[in-house]
Design a protein around this motif. Structure first.
Motif, PDB file in Angstrom:
ATOM      1  N   GLU A  91      35.678  36.964  43.345  1.00  0.00           N
ATOM      2  CA  GLU A  91      35.939  36.842  41.910  1.00  0.00           C
ATOM      3  C   GLU A  91      37.338  36.299  41.653  1.00  0.00           C
ATOM      4  N   HIS A  94      37.121  32.547  42.395  1.00  0.00           N
ATOM      5  CA  HIS A  94      36.366  31.834  41.357  1.00  0.00           C
ATOM      6  C   HIS A  94      37.167  31.729  40.058  1.00  0.00           C
ATOM      7  N   ASP A  95      37.792  32.828  39.641  1.00  0.00           N
ATOM      8  CA  ASP A  95      38.534  32.807  38.380  1.00  0.00           C
ATOM      9  C   ASP A  95      39.748  31.888  38.468  1.00  0.00           C
ATOM     10  N   ALA A  98      38.309  28.402  38.129  1.00  0.00           N
ATOM     11  CA  ALA A  98      37.859  28.118  36.765  1.00  0.00           C
ATOM     12  C   ALA A  98      39.038  27.893  35.817  1.00  0.00           C
ATOM     13  N   ASN A 102      38.894  23.852  37.789  1.00  0.00           N
ATOM     14  CA  ASN A 102      37.676  23.605  36.999  1.00  0.00           C
ATOM     15  C   ASN A 102      37.020  22.260  37.273  1.00  0.00           C
ATOM     16  N   ALA A 120      31.726  32.791  48.002  1.00  0.00           N
ATOM     17  CA  ALA A 120      31.985  32.142  46.712  1.00  0.00           C
ATOM     18  C   ALA A 120      31.035  30.974  46.492  1.00  0.00           C
ATOM     19  N   LYS A 123      27.610  32.338  45.578  1.00  0.00           N
ATOM     20  CA  LYS A 123      27.508  32.919  44.236  1.00  0.00           C
ATOM     21  C   LYS A 123      27.775  31.906  43.137  1.00  0.00           C
ATOM     22  N   TYR A 124      28.680  30.963  43.406  1.00  0.00           N
ATOM     23  CA  TYR A 124      29.077  29.971  42.400  1.00  0.00           C
ATOM     24  C   TYR A 124      28.973  28.570  43.008  1.00  0.00           C
ATOM     25  N   GLU A 126      28.530  25.755  41.865  1.00  0.00           N
ATOM     26  CA  GLU A 126      29.185  24.668  41.127  1.00  0.00           C
ATOM     27  C   GLU A 126      30.636  24.478  41.547  1.00  0.00           C
ATOM     28  N   MET A 127      31.200  25.431  42.296  1.00  0.00           N
ATOM     29  CA  MET A 127      32.610  25.365  42.673  1.00  0.00           C
ATOM     30  C   MET A 127      32.912  24.276  43.691  1.00  0.00           C
TER      31      MET A 127
END
Length: 297
Positions: A91, A94-95, A98, A102, A120, A123-124, A126-127
């Protein structure tokens, strides 16, 4: 007095995440392409920090923006008393992505950092466009590699050591430079790479404010089943190009896992390095940097 390595890890900034101070650094691309290439994010291993990438960040920022992040509890980030877990660091990563970047990036992690990057991406998705992992721990394998009859004995010893006063005493011992140097002797195959500079980089953060309390929290969290999850299902489901780099003389995580992990998915390229231990990026930085440049092409 400012240390020489500060010039080799880029512009340092503080970022506040969930009320905690987090350190990151970055380099702007020295010779950017007309169409911007995906930035790189580097994530260190257990007990390390941004400085561990000091031989890589300046070189790999030739064409791309480059970022490096100190995980909560490590480096110059806050030594928090909290329930640590791979998910918590996922997290955080990711944060940071973002809020600061981004756009799709290339994630590069060493050891526990590679595990955070892998989770990561799962879970995400798109990163990341691509993923690079330098050795990959699988915390769940503890149950598989330790005989069933031995687990209760080990757990009993851990429960004894988990006493806060005793753990604090242990922490005060293991943060000494002489002890850290011995530990690095296990992590590095080429002992000449264990310089005074490297020892100081690893030894400084454990003397930060609240470092001992963070160590107690981390030790407690490491013993919980929910700290991390098996990596095999995640590796099997990867859909982006992935590079796995492993030192054949790694004495921290068995090199035999490298081929097992690589065989789980055709998207994974494996490079095994002779006469290299647990930290290829620091033990043979020129070779590592060239591998990354070539693979990204």
């Amino acid at each position: 007095m400012e240390h020489d390595w500060y010039q080799r890890i880029g512009q340092q900034r503080d970022w506040v995440w969930r009320g905690w101070q987090i350190r990151y650094s970055y380099f702007r691309a020295k010779q950017p392409e007309e169409v911007e290439l995906a930035p790189l994010i580097f994530l260190h291993g257990f007990g390390a920090a941004i400085e561990h990438w000091r031989y890589n960040l300046p070189v790999l920022s030739e064409k791309r923006r480059v970022y490096a992040l100190d995980l909560l509890g490590f480096g110059a980030s806050r030594k928090a008393r909290t329930n640590y877990s791979i998910d918590l660091w996922v997290e955080q990563l990711h944060d940071f992505w973002a809020e600061v970047i981004n756009q799709p990036v290339i994630l590069i992690g060493n050891s526990i950092g590679s595990l955070v990057c892998l989770m990561a991406v799962a879970k995400y998705p798109e990163m990341a466009q691509r993923l690079v992992m330098l050795t990959l721990p699988d915390i769940s394998l503890r149950q598989e590699v330790i005989p069933g009859w031995l687990l209760p004995i080990i757990t009993g010893i851990e429960n004894l050591v988990a006493s806060p006063p005793l753990l604090t005493a242990v922490f005060n011992i293991v943060r000494r430079k002489v002890v850290i140097k011995r530990w690095l002797g296990l992590a590095y195959y080429n002992q000449e790479r264990i310089t005074d500079e490297l020892v100081e980089i690893i030894a400084n953060p454990p003397y930060d404010e609240n470092a001992s309390q963070a160590f107690l929290s981390l030790f407690k969290s490491l013993r919980q089943p929910q700290f991390g999850q098996p990596v095999a299902p995640i590796l099997t489901s990867l859909t982006i190009p992935t590079l796995l780099i492993w030192g054949k003389q790694d004495r921290i995580i068995p090199p035999s896992l490298a081929k097992l992990f690589a065989e789980l998915n055709p998207s994974i390229d494996l490079i095994e390095l002779e006469n290299v231990g647990h930290c290829p990026h620091d033990e043979c930085p020129e070779k590592f940097n060239q591998i990354i440049v070539n693979w990204l092409k």
